[in-house]
Design an enzyme around this catalytic site. Structure first.
Site, PDB file in Angstrom:
ATOM      1  N   GLU A 243       6.422  34.726  31.401  1.00 24.48           N
ATOM      2  CA  GLU A 243       7.154  34.173  32.534  1.00 24.48           C
ATOM      3  C   GLU A 243       7.627  32.752  32.250  1.00 24.48           C
ATOM      4  OE1 GLU A 243       5.676  36.117  36.681  1.00 24.48           O
ATOM      5  OE2 GLU A 243       4.380  34.598  35.785  1.00 24.48           O
ATOM      6  N   PHE A 244       8.747  32.411  32.854  1.00 26.03           N
ATOM      7  CA  PHE A 244       9.302  31.055  32.818  1.00 26.03           C
ATOM      8  C   PHE A 244       9.641  30.611  31.398  1.00 26.03           C
ATOM      9  CE2 PHE A 244       6.368  31.359  36.457  1.00 26.03           C
ATOM     10  CZ  PHE A 244       7.325  31.394  37.468  1.00 26.03           C
ATOM     11  N   ARG A 245       9.953  31.591  30.555  1.00 22.51           N
ATOM     12  CA  ARG A 245      10.327  31.324  29.145  1.00 22.51           C
ATOM     13  C   ARG A 245       9.199  30.644  28.367  1.00 22.51           C
ATOM     14  NH1 ARG A 245      13.613  34.938  29.588  1.00 22.51           N
ATOM     15  NH2 ARG A 245      14.644  34.418  27.655  1.00 22.51           N
ATOM     16  N   LEU A 246       7.947  30.843  28.821  1.00 22.93           N
ATOM     17  CA  LEU A 246       6.803  30.214  28.137  1.00 22.93           C
ATOM     18  C   LEU A 246       6.186  31.242  27.185  1.00 22.93           C
ATOM     19  CD1 LEU A 246       5.334  28.430  31.282  1.00 22.93           C
ATOM     20  CD2 LEU A 246       6.941  27.536  29.592  1.00 22.93           C
ATOM     21  N   HIS A 247       7.016  31.734  26.289  1.00 20.61           N
ATOM     22  CA  HIS A 247       6.666  32.900  25.487  1.00 20.61           C
ATOM     23  C   HIS A 247       5.529  32.624  24.508  1.00 20.61           C
ATOM     24  CE1 HIS A 247      10.404  33.958  27.258  1.00 20.61           C
ATOM     25  NE2 HIS A 247      11.086  33.122  26.492  1.00 20.61           N
TER      26      HIS A 247
END
Ligand SMILES: Cc1cc2nc3c(=O)[nH]c(=O)nc-3n(C[C@H](O)[C@H](O)[C@H](O)COP(=O)(O)O)c2cc1C
Length: 199
Positions: free
Chosen positions: A175-179
């Site tokens: 989520e939230f590009r917090l890969h």
């Protein structure tokens, strides 16, 4: 889907096999499709999709026309990159390494499993060369169909390559590009070293 953090101590071949198996179960088609990047004589990368047909201790293998653009580029500059994107799983795997032809026996064995029309197509298609019109291709298909009424031998210009990975990177969307990302590099002795990267 249950999600665990990627483990830098994992064995990348084992992890890749598990992710591919999950992709086979989840994707609507072509879970084995991968982008293949090669390097042209001018140093500019070329990229296209091919199908992964084998993965084992030797590496990632795929089949093509050795005289195609990619075939020529791989023979001239035997290094390449691969990238899988499994949309349903929100995962990406990248690999880089050196490339060589698979054995003639391995190419023969795979060619023999292909449908007859695909086999005839491998003879008739001068892959990556200009084609004046579709009728010209149909004519060549008919010619090779007549030339090989029974078993179709493998064309000498058609076969497999294997990419022996020096790096494999796993990426899992969060989520939230917090890969979550882990890059594995192969040491000279063949062992892998994994490290987490910022997303
Ligand atoms: C889903 C998909 C799978 C493909 N699989 C292969 C393949 O396994 N081998 C192949 O030579 N081309 C395959 N192609 C076609 C290549 O993308 C490409 O158009 C062709 O090989 C010519 O590339 P080149 O001119 O760079 O050599 C596939 C294309 C798609 C979209």
């Amino acid at each position: 889907m249950t999600l665990a953090w990627l483990d830098p101590a994992a064995v990348p071949e084992t992890l890749f096999a598990a992710w591919l198996e999950a992709a086979v179960a989840a994707e609507i088609n072509d879970p084995n499709a991968m982008s293949l990047a090669t390097v042209g004589e001018d140093g500019i990368p070329n990229i296209r999709i091919v199908l992964l047909k084998g993965f084992d201790q030797d590496g990632f293998s795929f089949f093509t026309n050795y005289e195609s653009r990619k075939g020529q580029e791989l023979l001239n500059q035997p290094r390449a990159g691969l990238c899988f994107h499994w949309k349903s799983l929100r995962r990406q795997v990248r690999a880089t390494g050196t490339v060589e032809r698979v054995s003639a026996a391995a190419s023969d064995a795979y060619f023999a499993t292909r449908p007859r029309r695909s086999q005839i197509g491998a003879w008739a298609s001068i892959q990556s060369s200009p084609l004046a019109d579709r009728a010209e291709f149909e004519k060549r298909l008919a010619e090779f169909n007549a030339r090989y009424p029974d078993t179709v031998p493998r064309p000498p210009h058609w076969g497999g390559f294997v990419l022996r990975p020096k790096t494999i990177e796993f990426w899992q969307e969060l989520e939230f590009r917090l890969h979550d990302r882990v890059l594995f590099k192969r040491d000279a002795d063949g062992s892998w070293y994994g490290e987490r990267l910022y997303p």
